[in-house]
Design a protein around this motif. Structure first.
Motif, mmCIF file in Angstrom:
data_model
loop_
_atom_site.group_PDB
_atom_site.id
_atom_site.type_symbol
_atom_site.label_atom_id
_atom_site.label_comp_id
_atom_site.label_asym_id
_atom_site.label_seq_id
_atom_site.Cartn_x
_atom_site.Cartn_y
_atom_site.Cartn_z
ATOM 1 N N LYS A 1 -59.886 -19.865 -86.334
ATOM 2 C CA LYS A 1 -59.161 -19.204 -87.485
ATOM 3 C C LYS A 1 -58.671 -20.635 -88.405
ATOM 4 O O LYS A 1 -58.594 -20.514 -89.586
ATOM 5 C CB LYS A 1 -58.071 -18.525 -87.044
ATOM 6 C CG LYS A 1 -57.253 -17.674 -88.272
ATOM 7 C CD LYS A 1 -56.411 -16.847 -87.614
ATOM 8 C CE LYS A 1 -55.561 -16.126 -88.691
ATOM 9 N NZ LYS A 1 -54.774 -15.004 -88.378
ATOM 10 N N THR B 1 -67.246 -12.520 -86.156
ATOM 11 C CA THR B 1 -66.680 -13.557 -86.430
ATOM 12 C C THR B 1 -65.707 -13.199 -87.465
ATOM 13 O O THR B 1 -64.606 -13.791 -87.799
ATOM 14 C CB THR B 1 -67.268 -14.821 -87.086
ATOM 15 O OG1 THR B 1 -67.994 -14.306 -88.522
ATOM 16 C CG2 THR B 1 -68.524 -15.446 -86.389
ATOM 17 N N LEU B 2 -65.711 -11.877 -88.044
ATOM 18 C CA LEU B 2 -64.577 -11.452 -88.791
ATOM 19 C C LEU B 2 -63.392 -11.216 -88.211
ATOM 20 O O LEU B 2 -62.303 -11.452 -88.753
ATOM 21 C CB LEU B 2 -65.224 -10.133 -89.665
ATOM 22 C CG LEU B 2 -65.937 -10.279 -90.706
ATOM 23 C CD1 LEU B 2 -66.560 -8.877 -91.108
ATOM 24 C CD2 LEU B 2 -65.369 -10.764 -92.029
ATOM 25 N N LYS B 3 -63.457 -10.839 -86.876
ATOM 26 C CA LYS B 3 -62.222 -10.576 -86.005
ATOM 27 C C LYS B 3 -61.931 -11.603 -85.253
ATOM 28 O O LYS B 3 -60.783 -11.664 -84.809
ATOM 29 C CB LYS B 3 -62.487 -9.124 -85.352
ATOM 30 C CG LYS B 3 -61.325 -8.459 -85.001
ATOM 31 C CD LYS B 3 -60.071 -8.317 -85.739
ATOM 32 C CE LYS B 3 -58.759 -7.807 -85.167
ATOM 33 N NZ LYS B 3 -57.726 -7.946 -85.924
ATOM 34 N N ARG C 1 -61.152 -14.738 -84.322
ATOM 35 C CA ARG C 1 -60.981 -15.915 -85.120
ATOM 36 C C ARG C 1 -59.755 -16.623 -84.486
ATOM 37 O O ARG C 1 -58.788 -15.758 -84.140
ATOM 38 C CB ARG C 1 -60.947 -15.878 -86.463
ATOM 39 C CG ARG C 1 -61.967 -15.162 -87.319
ATOM 40 C CD ARG C 1 -61.839 -14.804 -88.710
ATOM 41 N NE ARG C 1 -61.416 -15.966 -89.398
ATOM 42 C CZ ARG C 1 -62.301 -16.994 -89.973
ATOM 43 N NH1 ARG C 1 -63.487 -16.768 -89.681
ATOM 44 N NH2 ARG C 1 -61.604 -17.856 -90.896
ATOM 45 N N VAL D 1 -65.096 -7.716 -97.974
ATOM 46 C CA VAL D 1 -63.787 -8.011 -97.438
ATOM 47 C C VAL D 1 -63.163 -9.417 -98.178
ATOM 48 O O VAL D 1 -62.119 -9.636 -98.302
ATOM 49 C CB VAL D 1 -63.959 -8.352 -96.006
ATOM 50 C CG1 VAL D 1 -64.314 -6.977 -95.332
ATOM 51 C CG2 VAL D 1 -64.802 -9.296 -95.636
ATOM 52 N N TYR E 1 -56.012 -10.284 -94.221
ATOM 53 C CA TYR E 1 -55.735 -9.683 -92.697
ATOM 54 C C TYR E 1 -56.668 -10.266 -91.785
ATOM 55 O O TYR E 1 -56.371 -10.738 -90.645
ATOM 56 C CB TYR E 1 -55.911 -8.231 -92.576
ATOM 57 C CG TYR E 1 -55.972 -7.593 -91.364
ATOM 58 C CD1 TYR E 1 -55.211 -7.458 -90.339
ATOM 59 C CD2 TYR E 1 -57.205 -7.276 -90.781
ATOM 60 C CE1 TYR E 1 -55.022 -6.895 -89.143
ATOM 61 C CE2 TYR E 1 -57.560 -6.656 -89.462
ATOM 62 C CZ TYR E 1 -56.254 -6.557 -88.903
ATOM 63 O OH TYR E 1 -56.286 -5.858 -87.425
ATOM 64 N N LEU E 2 -57.937 -10.874 -92.206
ATOM 65 C CA LEU E 2 -59.088 -11.136 -91.560
ATOM 66 C C LEU E 2 -58.877 -12.732 -91.482
ATOM 67 O O LEU E 2 -59.649 -13.238 -90.826
ATOM 68 C CB LEU E 2 -60.362 -10.864 -91.841
ATOM 69 C CG LEU E 2 -60.593 -9.212 -91.470
ATOM 70 C CD1 LEU E 2 -61.951 -8.991 -92.399
ATOM 71 C CD2 LEU E 2 -60.536 -8.839 -90.377
ATOM 72 N N PHE F 1 -57.785 -7.220 -97.291
ATOM 73 C CA PHE F 1 -58.754 -7.328 -95.972
ATOM 74 C C PHE F 1 -58.896 -8.881 -96.045
ATOM 75 O O PHE F 1 -58.848 -9.403 -94.800
ATOM 76 C CB PHE F 1 -60.186 -6.753 -96.226
ATOM 77 C CG PHE F 1 -60.186 -5.426 -96.190
ATOM 78 C CD1 PHE F 1 -59.094 -4.529 -95.585
ATOM 79 C CD2 PHE F 1 -61.197 -4.323 -97.014
ATOM 80 C CE1 PHE F 1 -59.027 -3.105 -95.549
ATOM 81 C CE2 PHE F 1 -61.089 -3.184 -96.823
ATOM 82 C CZ PHE F 1 -59.980 -2.350 -96.092
#
Length: 361
Positions: A166, A357-359, A361, A219, A228-229, A225
């Protein structure tokens, strides 16, 4: 065009405001491109056949490919026509990213068209010289890189994001960013072109990756979004979901004609353009490394060619029975359909990893 018309109607009829939703227009774009390709496809194939614009086959390749000689090629023009019309119909034409991806795709399509035309019409086996092809690709990619650097509104829009981590990002200088854009666009374009050697092999991974990039674009273009991500918010990037939807729809329709045994091949006009399209979308939404993961089949195919060439020049020996890699497995005894479907399955898994990988992180 249709979006502007719907927005005008929405002033008096509230129902038409639903066309402001990117998700709806992305679905409609996929359906529109699908229908256009289905309607135009048969006539285009007949024309290509009538003009004897047929594929040539390598004599040193698998013997099962000899029956493919003469199969109409340059079918990628069908894909590009569908994508262009659909994007112009459903995309927001005031959005500069829409024009960047569309013009880049068509620019690489022109390069591929000239190469194909010289090969199949002028019967010049070399087509467009490698130097000229790379030169024109480089010019377009560098123009895109310079433009995106100069229009970036925040430092995050030019940083290199590392998947799954992240807080690990690398700020890029102007030179490094433009070089990255160049490598991603030109590299992806040529990697897809190298993969396009079996019936349906290149188009399905392209469809899968474009579908995933549509999600990333959506996103990234949504401030809620994106925050958030933990990914960069790119104002206007959401519109690229319409473009990606058009690729998916046109690609599915083309697969109808390109599935084994293929009625038509996409040729360089399609492969170079689609690869460039995936590359420029990934660059805009800052997911170059994720594209490297999701397009793993394209990467491995390109690397296999580089390894084969380097090994033969340095040692006089070949690492693979034949490059690109899909031919190696054919010569090992895999049937063409086995190679294609197994590469599809691998791509599906890689796309799921990319989406994770969107979530994660």
């Amino acid at each position: 065009m249709l979006l502007a018309f719907a927005q005008w109607l929405a002033q008096d009829i509230r129902f038409f405001s639903v066309f402001n939703y990117i998700t709806l227009r992305a679905v409609l774009a996929a359906m529109t491109a699908l229908v256009i390709s289905f309607l135009v496809g048969p006539a285009m194939i007949r024309k290509l056949t009538a003009y004897k614009i047929g594929q040539s086959v390598r004599s040193d390749g698998p013997q099962t490919h000899l029956v493919k000689a003469g199969t109409p090629t340059m079918g990628g023009a069908l894909i590009l026509t569908s994508i262009a019309i659909t994007t112009l119909l459903w995309g927001d034409l005031r959005n500069h990213y829409v024009w960047v991806v569309l013009l880049t795709t068509l620019g690489f399509g022109v390069i591929g068209w000239v190469d194909d035309y010289r090969k199949v019409v002028h019967r010049n086996p070399k087509g467009l010289s490698a130097k000229a092809k790379m030169g024109w690709q480089s010019i377009i990619a560098l123009i895109v890189g310079i433009y995106l650097w100069n229009t970036a509104s925040l430092p995050a829009h030019t940083e290199l994001i590392v998947p799954f981590l992240k807080f690990l990002v690398f700020p890029l200088s102007a030179f490094a960013f433009i070089a990255l854009v160049y490598l991603v666009i030109v590299g992806t374009s040529n990697a897809v072109n190298l993969t396009d050697g079996l019936d349906g092999l290149a188009i399905m991974p392209t469809i899968l990756v474009s579908g995933a990039l549509a999600i990333f674009a959506y996103v990234a273009g949504n401030v809620v979004f994106a925050k958030y991500l933990g990914i960069p918010y790119i104002p206007g990037a959401g519109e690229l979901a319409i473009f990606c939807g058009a690729i998916a729809g046109a690609g599915l329709a083309f697969l109808w004609f390109n599935a084994y045994p293929a009625e038509v091949f996409m040729g360089d006009v399609g492969a170079l353009a689609l690869g460039a399209a995936l590359g420029v979308v990934a660059v805009i939404v800052r997911q170059e490394l994720v594209l490297f993961i999701m397009g793993g089949v394209f990467v491995v195919e390109a690397v296999s060619v580089m390894i084969q060439v380097a090994s033969f020049k340095l040692t006089g020996k070949r690492v693979f029975r034949m490059a690109p890699l899909h031919h190696h497995y054919e010569l090992k005894g895999w049937k063409e359909t086995q190679v294609v479907v197994r590469f599809w399955i691998i791509t599906m898994l890689l796309v799921l990893i990319g989406l994770a990988t969107l979530k994660l992180r």
